[in-house]
Write an enzyme that holds these catalytic residues in place. Structure first.
Site, short mmCIF file in Angstrom:
data_model
loop_
_atom_site.label_atom_id
_atom_site.label_comp_id
_atom_site.label_asym_id
_atom_site.label_seq_id
_atom_site.Cartn_x
_atom_site.Cartn_y
_atom_site.Cartn_z
N GLU A 176 51.81 -3.05 -12.32
CA GLU A 176 51.80 -1.60 -12.45
C GLU A 176 52.24 -0.95 -11.15
OE1 GLU A 176 47.62 -0.82 -13.96
OE2 GLU A 176 47.71 -2.98 -13.79
N ARG A 223 41.54 3.21 -10.08
CA ARG A 223 40.19 3.77 -9.93
C ARG A 223 40.09 4.92 -8.94
NH1 ARG A 223 40.11 -1.49 -11.03
NH2 ARG A 223 38.72 -2.14 -12.70
N HIS A 271 51.24 0.29 -18.40
CA HIS A 271 50.25 -0.79 -18.41
C HIS A 271 50.58 -1.89 -19.42
CE1 HIS A 271 46.29 -2.62 -17.92
NE2 HIS A 271 46.02 -1.75 -16.97
N HIS A 284 41.81 4.76 -14.85
CA HIS A 284 42.96 5.06 -15.71
C HIS A 284 42.86 6.39 -16.45
CE1 HIS A 284 44.55 1.25 -14.64
NE2 HIS A 284 44.02 0.51 -15.57
N ASP A 337 43.52 -8.81 -9.01
CA ASP A 337 43.39 -7.45 -9.56
C ASP A 337 43.43 -6.51 -8.37
OD1 ASP A 337 43.00 -5.26 -11.09
OD2 ASP A 337 41.06 -5.85 -11.92
C1 BGC Z 1 42.96 -2.79 -13.50
C2 BGC Z 1 41.90 -3.73 -13.99
C3 BGC Z 1 41.43 -3.26 -15.33
C4 BGC Z 1 42.60 -3.20 -16.24
C5 BGC Z 1 42.18 -2.58 -17.54
C6 BGC Z 1 44.09 -2.81 -14.47
O1 BGC Z 1 45.06 -1.92 -14.08
O2 BGC Z 1 43.39 -3.11 -12.22
O3 BGC Z 1 40.81 -3.78 -13.09
O4 BGC Z 1 40.43 -4.09 -15.84
O5 BGC Z 1 43.61 -2.42 -15.72
O6 BGC Z 1 42.48 -3.33 -18.54
#
Ligand code: BGC
Length: 389
Positions: free
Chosen positions: A354, A119, A218, A144, A289
């Site tokens: 990640e 983010r 991802h 992302h 997360d």
């Molecule tokens: C994030 C999550 C997000 C997800 C998306 C992750 O990399 O940290 O907050 O919901 O990606 O699917």
């Protein structure tokens, strides 16, 4: 017909790699030899995007029969077959059988992420006094890379020769101001499926204007494809500190010690062990997360994470040059997506590890910089090694 287009490209080194190294070693002592396959990269059509562009899917097979499929749309890893402790192959990544599956509202399954992994607060950042505005595609924040990040673009693929195993080079030219980011950016990602049973991901990039960049991968893993969730898998993270977040998952800026908290993965523990603990940070993330700060030096290869699944015996070890790792325990999966083998992707049915720089670094001067200047070469490497025990 798919077979009509099938192009088999045997790499030159295949022949020597498939031969046993020591001719005098008895056959019984080399169980892997029976399994050995021709190292190859093959290509097939994988469907058409709504704008008419054709998508291709590549299959990489290493000397031990590990097999990975990658498509040109989003650089997405659609399957990864590794053996369990009994030698039985299984697909350890979440995904879909068809391109259409990936064109639904899918939370970045298997994809390359850019320009910025995770983010950026309020979809804004400043460089040299100039403010840049990005899409707010995650509540008040940018996530992302925006509405059409690198996970939703078509990459140009070519097989590359590597002594380590079959490899696929993916390239993408991101235009100046694409998704609001400055600079014409040339990105190359090389996936190598080494004959040591590693997936090596090498990212490189250069820009013609000062910009910010934080590339990652991802893939959602579940080392027990038959299991509903990842809660019984054991995780170890090489991190003494993590980044607490606010309610919209933006780091507060102050790293905290993991010691004495549910975020302590310095010794392996099952993901389920503390995920339900009463803890504000777990509440904000609906589980894990968060970004863990890796022990060791930025830009040097170091251990990041080890995931072990006692059920299948599969082990995945991650090493990286990146300074941090985002561990996301699949808390936003809710069973509405139905993937390969008609499997419903329920709450916590897969997890992401990640490797990256810190979330929101462009707005947080105390974090390691994600600025890329013209003339500089961006380069990071992450290795996922697959074994069993
Ligand atoms: C994030 C999550 C997000 C997800 C998306 C992750 O990399 O940290 O907050 O919901 O990606 O699917």
């Amino acid at each position: 017909m798919k077979t009509h287009y099938l192009i088999v490209l045997l790499l030159v080194f295949a022949a020597c790699n498939t031969k046993p190294k020591k001719q005098d070693t008895p056959k019984e002592a080399q169980p892997a030899e029976k399994e050995m396959k021709a190292v190859s990269v093959t290509k097939e059509p994988f469907g058409t995007l709504p704008d008419g562009e054709e998508v291709e899917r590549y299959t990489l097979t290493n000397a031990n029969g590990l097999e990975m499929k990658v498509m040109t749309y989003g650089g997405i890893i659609t399957s990864l077959q590794t053996p369990d402790k009994d030698g039985k192959k299984g697909d350890i990544v979440l995904g879909f059988d068809t391109l259409e599956g990936y064109l639904q509202d899918v939370p970045y399954f298997g994809a390359l992420i850019g320009r910025y992994g995770n983010r950026i607060a309020n979809g804004k950042f400043e460089l040299d006094g100039k403010e840049y505005t990005l899409a707010k595609n995650d509540g008040p924040n940018h996530l992302h890379g925006g509405k059409k990040g690198f996970d939703k673009v078509l990459w140009t693929a070519s097989e590359t020769r590597s002594e380590d195993g079959p490899a696929l080079k993916l390239q993408y030219h991101s235009k100046d101001m694409e998704e609001g980011y400055p600079g014409n950016l040339d990105v190359t990602v090389v996936y190598t499926l080494t004959d040591n049973d590693e997936l090596r991901v090498d990212y490189s990039a250069s820009t013609d204007k000062k910009t910010v960049l934080n590339l990652t991968q991802h893939t959602y893993f579940n080392l027990s494809p038959e299991s509903e969730t990842i809660l019984d898998e054991e995780l170890k993270l090489n991190a003494d500190t993590f980044l607490p977040v606010n309610t919209t998952l933006i780091p507060t800026g102050k790293p905290e010690k993991v010691e004495g908290t549910p975020f302590d993965f310095r010794q392996p523990k099952t993901i389920g062990k503390d995920i339900g603990a009463k803890n504000k940070q777990l509440e904000f993330g609906k589980g894990y997360d968060h970004c863990w700060i890796l022990n060791g030096k930025d830009r040097e290869m170091k251990p990041a994470a080890t995931l072990y699944d006692p059920n299948s015996g599969r082990v995945m070890e991650i090493t990286t040059t990146e300074p941090a790792i985002q561990f996301y325990s699949g808390n936003f999966l809710d069973g509405s997506l139905v993937g390969k083998s008609d499997k419903k992707y329920v709450f916590r049915s897969g997890l992401c590890l990640e490797t990256q720089h810190y979330p929101d670094a462009p707005n947080q001067p105390g974090f390691p910089s994600t600025v890329l200047n013209p003339g500089e070469e961006y380069h990071t490497t992450t290795i996922f090694k697959f074994t069993v025990k």
